[in-house]
Design a protein around this motif. Structure first.
Motif, PDB file in Angstrom:
ATOM      1  N   TRP A  55       0.832  -1.206   0.000  1.00 16.89           N
ATOM      2  CA  TRP A  55       0.000   0.000   0.000  1.00 16.89           C
ATOM      3  C   TRP A  55       0.869   1.260   0.000  1.00 16.89           C
TER       4      TRP A  55
ATOM      5  N   GLN B 250     -10.533  -4.773  -3.501  1.00 19.95           N
ATOM      6  CA  GLN B 250     -11.763  -4.025  -3.682  1.00 19.95           C
ATOM      7  C   GLN B 250     -11.909  -3.490  -5.097  1.00 19.95           C
TER       8      GLN B 250
ATOM      9  N   GLN C 232     -21.294   1.369  -1.159  1.00 23.27           N
ATOM     10  CA  GLN C 232     -19.995   0.786  -0.789  1.00 23.27           C
ATOM     11  C   GLN C 232     -19.028   0.832  -1.972  1.00 23.27           C
TER      12      GLN C 232
ATOM     13  N   TYR D  28     -15.428   2.795  -2.484  1.00 24.54           N
ATOM     14  CA  TYR D  28     -14.175   2.132  -2.881  1.00 24.54           C
ATOM     15  C   TYR D  28     -13.567   2.841  -4.099  1.00 24.54           C
TER      16      TYR D  28
ATOM     17  N   GLN E 191      -6.271   7.475  -3.789  1.00 25.85           N
ATOM     18  CA  GLN E 191      -4.981   6.766  -3.713  1.00 25.85           C
ATOM     19  C   GLN E 191      -4.123   7.073  -4.947  1.00 25.85           C
TER      20      GLN E 191
ATOM     21  N   HIS F 222     -13.381  13.789   1.167  1.00 29.43           N
ATOM     22  CA  HIS F 222     -14.167  14.071   2.380  1.00 29.43           C
ATOM     23  C   HIS F 222     -15.599  14.453   1.996  1.00 29.43           C
TER      24      HIS F 222
ATOM     25  N   THR G 255     -17.601  11.426   0.987  1.00 27.16           N
ATOM     26  CA  THR G 255     -17.938  10.632   2.168  1.00 27.16           C
ATOM     27  C   THR G 255     -19.091  11.278   2.934  1.00 27.16           C
TER      28      THR G 255
ATOM     29  N   GLY H 286      -9.371   4.796  17.901  1.00 26.39           N
ATOM     30  CA  GLY H 286      -8.466   5.310  16.875  1.00 26.39           C
ATOM     31  C   GLY H 286      -8.985   5.127  15.463  1.00 26.39           C
TER      32      GLY H 286
ATOM     33  N   VAL I  43     -11.467   5.598  12.498  1.00 25.19           N
ATOM     34  CA  VAL I  43     -12.532   6.536  12.132  1.00 25.19           C
ATOM     35  C   VAL I  43     -13.374   6.058  10.959  1.00 25.19           C
ATOM     36  N   HIS I  44     -12.985   4.966  10.336  1.00 19.24           N
ATOM     37  CA  HIS I  44     -13.777   4.465   9.202  1.00 19.24           C
ATOM     38  C   HIS I  44     -15.013   3.760   9.758  1.00 19.24           C
ATOM     39  N   GLU I  45     -16.119   4.485   9.764  1.00 17.45           N
ATOM     40  CA  GLU I  45     -17.292   3.999  10.493  1.00 17.45           C
ATOM     41  C   GLU I  45     -18.433   3.561   9.584  1.00 17.45           C
TER      42      GLU I  45
ATOM     43  N   GLY J 122     -18.633   1.325   7.128  1.00 23.02           N
ATOM     44  CA  GLY J 122     -18.774  -0.116   6.942  1.00 23.02           C
ATOM     45  C   GLY J 122     -19.548  -0.760   8.081  1.00 23.02           C
TER      46      GLY J 122
ATOM     47  N   SER K 125     -15.212  -3.457  14.038  1.00 22.23           N
ATOM     48  CA  SER K 125     -14.683  -3.104  12.724  1.00 22.23           C
ATOM     49  C   SER K 125     -13.295  -2.482  12.850  1.00 22.23           C
TER      50      SER K 125
ATOM     51  N   GLN L 157     -11.199  -4.113   6.324  1.00 20.77           N
ATOM     52  CA  GLN L 157     -10.181  -4.353   5.313  1.00 20.77           C
ATOM     53  C   GLN L 157      -9.076  -5.371   5.649  1.00 20.77           C
TER      54      GLN L 157
ATOM     55  N   SER M  67     -17.063 -10.807   5.231  1.00 15.38           N
ATOM     56  CA  SER M  67     -16.377  -9.830   4.381  1.00 15.38           C
ATOM     57  C   SER M  67     -17.250  -8.628   4.055  1.00 15.38           C
TER      58      SER M  67
ATOM     59  N   ALA N 175     -21.569  -6.760   4.719  1.00 12.65           N
ATOM     60  CA  ALA N 175     -22.724  -6.725   5.614  1.00 12.65           C
ATOM     61  C   ALA N 175     -23.680  -7.898   5.370  1.00 12.65           C
TER      62      ALA N 175
HETATM   63  C1  B12 Z   1     -14.174   7.479   3.657  1.00 12.31           C
HETATM   64  C2  B12 Z   1     -12.736   7.154   3.956  1.00 12.31           C
HETATM   65  C3  B12 Z   1     -12.121   7.864   4.987  1.00 12.31           C
HETATM   66  C4  B12 Z   1     -12.867   8.864   5.863  1.00 12.31           C
HETATM   67  C5  B12 Z   1     -13.677   8.084   6.934  1.00 12.31           C
HETATM   68  C6  B12 Z   1     -14.910   8.862   7.338  1.00 12.31           C
HETATM   69  C7  B12 Z   1     -15.901   8.062   8.068  1.00 12.31           C
HETATM   70  N1  B12 Z   1     -16.687   8.795   8.833  1.00 12.31           N
HETATM   71  O1  B12 Z   1     -16.025   6.838   8.005  1.00 12.31           O
HETATM   72  C8  B12 Z   1     -11.681   9.695   6.451  1.00 12.31           C
HETATM   73  C9  B12 Z   1     -11.434  10.859   5.540  1.00 12.31           C
HETATM   74  C10 B12 Z   1     -11.859  10.225   7.869  1.00 12.31           C
HETATM   75  C11 B12 Z   1     -10.535   8.711   6.303  1.00 12.31           C
HETATM   76  C12 B12 Z   1      -9.360   8.791   7.024  1.00 12.31           C
HETATM   77  C13 B12 Z   1      -8.264   7.999   6.785  1.00 12.31           C
HETATM   78  N2  B12 Z   1      -8.120   7.081   5.815  1.00 12.31           N
HETATM   79 CO1  B12 Z   1      -9.579   6.474   4.742  1.00 12.31          CO
HETATM   80  N3  B12 Z   1     -10.777   5.932   3.454  1.00 12.31           N
HETATM   81  C14 B12 Z   1     -12.040   6.170   3.204  1.00 12.31           C
HETATM   82  C15 B12 Z   1     -12.581   5.382   1.996  1.00 12.31           C
HETATM   83  C16 B12 Z   1     -12.571   6.299   0.775  1.00 12.31           C
HETATM   84  C17 B12 Z   1     -13.955   4.764   2.144  1.00 12.31           C
HETATM   85  C18 B12 Z   1     -14.162   3.930   3.422  1.00 12.31           C
HETATM   86  C19 B12 Z   1     -15.558   3.397   3.411  1.00 12.31           C
HETATM   87  O2  B12 Z   1     -16.438   3.956   4.033  1.00 12.31           O
HETATM   88  N4  B12 Z   1     -15.815   2.335   2.615  1.00 12.31           N
HETATM   89  C20 B12 Z   1     -17.149   1.819   2.383  1.00 12.31           C
HETATM   90  C21 B12 Z   1     -17.508   0.753   3.415  1.00 12.31           C
HETATM   91  C22 B12 Z   1     -18.970   0.366   3.284  1.00 12.31           C
HETATM   92  O3  B12 Z   1     -16.716  -0.378   3.130  1.00 12.31           O
HETATM   93  P1  B12 Z   1     -15.889  -1.153   4.249  1.00 12.31           P
HETATM   94  O4  B12 Z   1     -15.392  -0.217   5.246  1.00 12.31           O
HETATM   95  O5  B12 Z   1     -14.957  -2.040   3.567  1.00 12.31           O
HETATM   96  O6  B12 Z   1     -17.012  -2.031   4.993  1.00 12.31           O
HETATM   97  C23 B12 Z   1     -17.560  -3.239   4.491  1.00 12.31           C
HETATM   98  C24 B12 Z   1     -16.694  -4.482   4.756  1.00 12.31           C
HETATM   99  O7  B12 Z   1     -15.324  -4.235   4.923  1.00 12.31           O
HETATM  100  C25 B12 Z   1     -17.300  -5.104   5.966  1.00 12.31           C
HETATM  101  N5  B12 Z   1     -16.998  -4.634   7.313  1.00 12.31           N
HETATM  102  C26 B12 Z   1     -16.476  -3.481   7.755  1.00 12.31           C
HETATM  103  N6  B12 Z   1     -16.454  -3.466   9.097  1.00 12.31           N
HETATM  104  C27 B12 Z   1     -16.986  -4.611   9.504  1.00 12.31           C
HETATM  105  C28 B12 Z   1     -17.211  -5.127  10.789  1.00 12.31           C
HETATM  106  C29 B12 Z   1     -17.774  -6.415  10.908  1.00 12.31           C
HETATM  107  C30 B12 Z   1     -18.017  -6.957  12.268  1.00 12.31           C
HETATM  108  C31 B12 Z   1     -18.113  -7.164   9.761  1.00 12.31           C
HETATM  109  C32 B12 Z   1     -18.678  -8.522   9.903  1.00 12.31           C
HETATM  110  C33 B12 Z   1     -17.882  -6.649   8.476  1.00 12.31           C
HETATM  111  C34 B12 Z   1     -17.335  -5.378   8.378  1.00 12.31           C
HETATM  112  O8  B12 Z   1     -18.687  -4.847   5.752  1.00 12.31           O
HETATM  113  C35 B12 Z   1     -18.807  -3.478   5.323  1.00 12.31           C
HETATM  114  C36 B12 Z   1     -20.127  -3.300   4.600  1.00 12.31           C
HETATM  115  O9  B12 Z   1     -20.318  -4.265   3.576  1.00 12.31           O
HETATM  116  C37 B12 Z   1     -11.512   4.245   1.919  1.00 12.31           C
HETATM  117  C38 B12 Z   1     -11.413   3.559   0.568  1.00 12.31           C
HETATM  118  C39 B12 Z   1     -11.789   2.091   0.686  1.00 12.31           C
HETATM  119  N7  B12 Z   1     -11.271   1.285  -0.175  1.00 12.31           N
HETATM  120  O10 B12 Z   1     -12.532   1.676   1.549  1.00 12.31           O
HETATM  121  C40 B12 Z   1     -10.268   4.954   2.446  1.00 12.31           C
HETATM  122  C41 B12 Z   1      -9.156   4.127   3.154  1.00 12.31           C
HETATM  123  C42 B12 Z   1      -9.791   3.036   3.990  1.00 12.31           C
HETATM  124  N8  B12 Z   1      -8.494   5.104   4.002  1.00 12.31           N
HETATM  125  C43 B12 Z   1      -7.250   4.935   4.029  1.00 12.31           C
HETATM  126  C44 B12 Z   1      -6.356   5.728   4.793  1.00 12.31           C
HETATM  127  C45 B12 Z   1      -4.889   5.470   4.603  1.00 12.31           C
HETATM  128  C46 B12 Z   1      -6.833   6.707   5.679  1.00 12.31           C
HETATM  129  C47 B12 Z   1      -5.962   7.596   6.588  1.00 12.31           C
HETATM  130  C48 B12 Z   1      -4.810   6.903   7.302  1.00 12.31           C
HETATM  131  C49 B12 Z   1      -5.509   8.774   5.729  1.00 12.31           C
HETATM  132  C50 B12 Z   1      -4.609   9.743   6.448  1.00 12.31           C
HETATM  133  N9  B12 Z   1      -3.359   9.706   6.056  1.00 12.31           N
HETATM  134  O11 B12 Z   1      -5.026  10.444   7.320  1.00 12.31           O
HETATM  135  C51 B12 Z   1      -7.013   8.090   7.594  1.00 12.31           C
HETATM  136  C52 B12 Z   1      -7.108   7.137   8.808  1.00 12.31           C
HETATM  137  C53 B12 Z   1      -7.788   7.685   9.974  1.00 12.31           C
HETATM  138  C54 B12 Z   1      -7.948   6.680  11.097  1.00 12.31           C
HETATM  139  N10 B12 Z   1      -7.282   6.914  12.199  1.00 12.31           N
HETATM  140  O12 B12 Z   1      -8.665   5.686  11.009  1.00 12.31           O
HETATM  141  C55 B12 Z   1      -6.788   3.755   3.176  1.00 12.31           C
HETATM  142  C56 B12 Z   1      -6.454   2.532   4.046  1.00 12.31           C
HETATM  143  C57 B12 Z   1      -5.248   1.813   3.523  1.00 12.31           C
HETATM  144  C58 B12 Z   1      -4.797   0.709   4.446  1.00 12.31           C
HETATM  145  N11 B12 Z   1      -4.875  -0.494   3.950  1.00 12.31           N
HETATM  146  O13 B12 Z   1      -4.395   0.921   5.557  1.00 12.31           O
HETATM  147  C59 B12 Z   1      -8.008   3.577   2.213  1.00 12.31           C
HETATM  148  C60 B12 Z   1      -8.229   2.142   1.710  1.00 12.31           C
HETATM  149  C61 B12 Z   1      -7.790   4.529   1.029  1.00 12.31           C
HETATM  150  C62 B12 Z   1      -6.761   4.002   0.056  1.00 12.31           C
HETATM  151  N12 B12 Z   1      -7.207   3.519  -1.080  1.00 12.31           N
HETATM  152  O14 B12 Z   1      -5.595   4.034   0.305  1.00 12.31           O
HETATM  153  N13 B12 Z   1     -10.796   7.797   5.375  1.00 12.31           N
END
Ligand code: B12
Length: 349
Positions: A72, A129, A179, A183, A190, A200, A203, A234, A236-238, A240, A282, A315, A334, A336
């Protein structure tokens, strides 16, 4: 779980010094990039992050935690800093290979993590993704993203509401439109194709869209089962886990969605207070895995919460098979929808 508490403690307590030493080491190498002085603070931060992720990989007994971070990093780091990743990894190898290192354990495992990281340096992407080609939803998602990128939030939200009013399920909208749109936004960010501000904005609008879908969610008869859904401290990705909680709500569960960055003590209190059947934890950023581990340990050591079923997701768990088992969770899914199926196998609702 790997039992090397001394080594983990060593890494945790000496991260700054270690990062400093690594930077000194690469500075000593005669062939090192001349620009090192221009980027001193950034290189220091880079070395620190690598050490931090190494500690995480050791704590969770999983090399992929480190290797995926290297991949990454390689993709997202600013171009001027990219050339420093490999020298830092080599300096790390050198550090842990030395006799008389401050680490008490000979940490072959850490060395193998670094080796795996080095061997991944040429790999293009660690993200599973990719946009899935679910044709029925492609066009709706494309329009949604286009509106977001054009700053047309009302049109973006109206497009979603129109689909729901036309009979598309909220679950489909969540999984196949919102979702996947997020992504896509993440990939654009990225690849430096959109700014952080734009990401932002997209989102925030998506959260607004989700809140406008709530009248369509809270309609089902209750089944008496209780879910607490959290992001670890710590994290903040809420969105999902919010989707996960909403899927359970739609299945008739009582849900307590506590949102992002929840302190461990509050999670335990909430589990006990809400007579929780299932705790959904999560984690998106791999550095937070150790906090998930620590919450599971705290839960198990408290007589009032020791039997609660723990499901993890996010993730790192999607990228690293069996990580969820290794850290002591009971269930994993993996996304919801799969979370519902996994819970059904346990609770038969
Ligand atoms: C929006 C977003 C943010 C927002 C979050 C706002 C918010 N209120 O949620 C903000 C701007 C704050 C943010 C900050 C950061 N982010 Co960000 N962000 C994203 C983004 C674009 C979308 C995340 C999201 O909502 N996805 C949509 C949801 C629905 O998908 P999901 O989380 O995967 O959830 C699904 C499954 O994973 C699963 N799931 C999730 N949780 C759970 C729990 C259980 C129990 C179960 C069963 C399933 C499950 O089910 C969900 C629904 O189907 C992603 C891109 C991506 N590929 O996801 C980057 C991403 C996650 N972020 C990334 C990064 C690097 C950061 C920062 C470190 C950036 C920085 N330098 O500051 C910070 C980290 C802050 C912290 N301390 O956590 C990287 C992570 C890379 C890595 N592998 O570590 C990503 C992938 C971007 C990228 N392509 O590089 N981010």
């Amino acid at each position: 779980m790997i039992e090397s508490p001394n080594f983990i403690t060593f890494l945790n307590e000496n991260r700054f010094q270690l990062a400093h030493r690594l930077v000194e080491k690469i500075g000593d190498q005669s062939n090192t990039i001349a620009a090192i002085d221009d980027f001193q603070p950034q290189i220091q931060k880079l070395a620190f992050e690598l050490v931090d992720h190494l500690a995480d990989a050791v704590a969770s007994d999983n090399r992929r935690v480190f290797a995926n971070f290297v991949i990454w990093l390689n993709l997202t780091i600013q171009p001027e800093l990219k050339d420093f990743i490999k020298p830092i990894l080599i300096a790390m190898q050198d550090e842990f290979n030395q006799d008389g290192t401050d680490a008490e354990d000979v940490n072959l495992f850490a060395l193998s993590c670094i080796e795996e990281g080095l061997s991944e340096m040429g790999i293009q992407s660690c993200s599973p993704q990719k946009i899935r080609t679910v044709n029925k939803f492609d066009e709706i998602r494309r329009q949604y993203v286009d509106h977001l990128l054009a700053g047309e939030k009302q049109k973006a939200i109206d497009g979603i509401l129109k689909q729901v009013k036309g009979g598309m399920s909220v679950k489909d909208i969540y999984l196949h439109v919102l979702q996947e749109a997020l992504y896509k936004i993440g990939r654009l960010w990225q690849e430096n194709k959109i700014t952080v501000a734009k990401e932002h904005y997209c989102t925030a609008v998506t959260q607004l869209a989700i809140s406008q879908l709530y009248p369509y969610i809270f309609t089902t008869n209750k089944n008496g089962l209780n879910l607490v859904a959290v992001c670890v401290g710590g994290e903040v990705h809420e969105i999902g886990v919010r989707m996960v909680a909403d899927f359970f709500e739609m299945e008739g569960w009582n849900t307590w969605y506590l949102g992002s960055n929840t302190p461990a003590e509050s999670i335990i209190d909430s589990v006990i207070e809400n007579k929780t059947d299932l705790l959904a934890i999560s984690c998106t950023i791999s550095l937070h895995i150790r906090r998930v581990i620590s919450i599971i340990r705290m839960l198990r050591s408290n007589p009032e919460s020791k039997d609660v079923c723990v499901m993890v997701g996010g993730q790192p768990f999607n990228q690293i098979p069996n990580l969820w088992k290794e850290i002591g969770a009971d269930l994993y899914a993996s996304n919801a929808q799969d979370a519902i199926e996994a819970a059904r196998s346990r609770f038969h609702f």
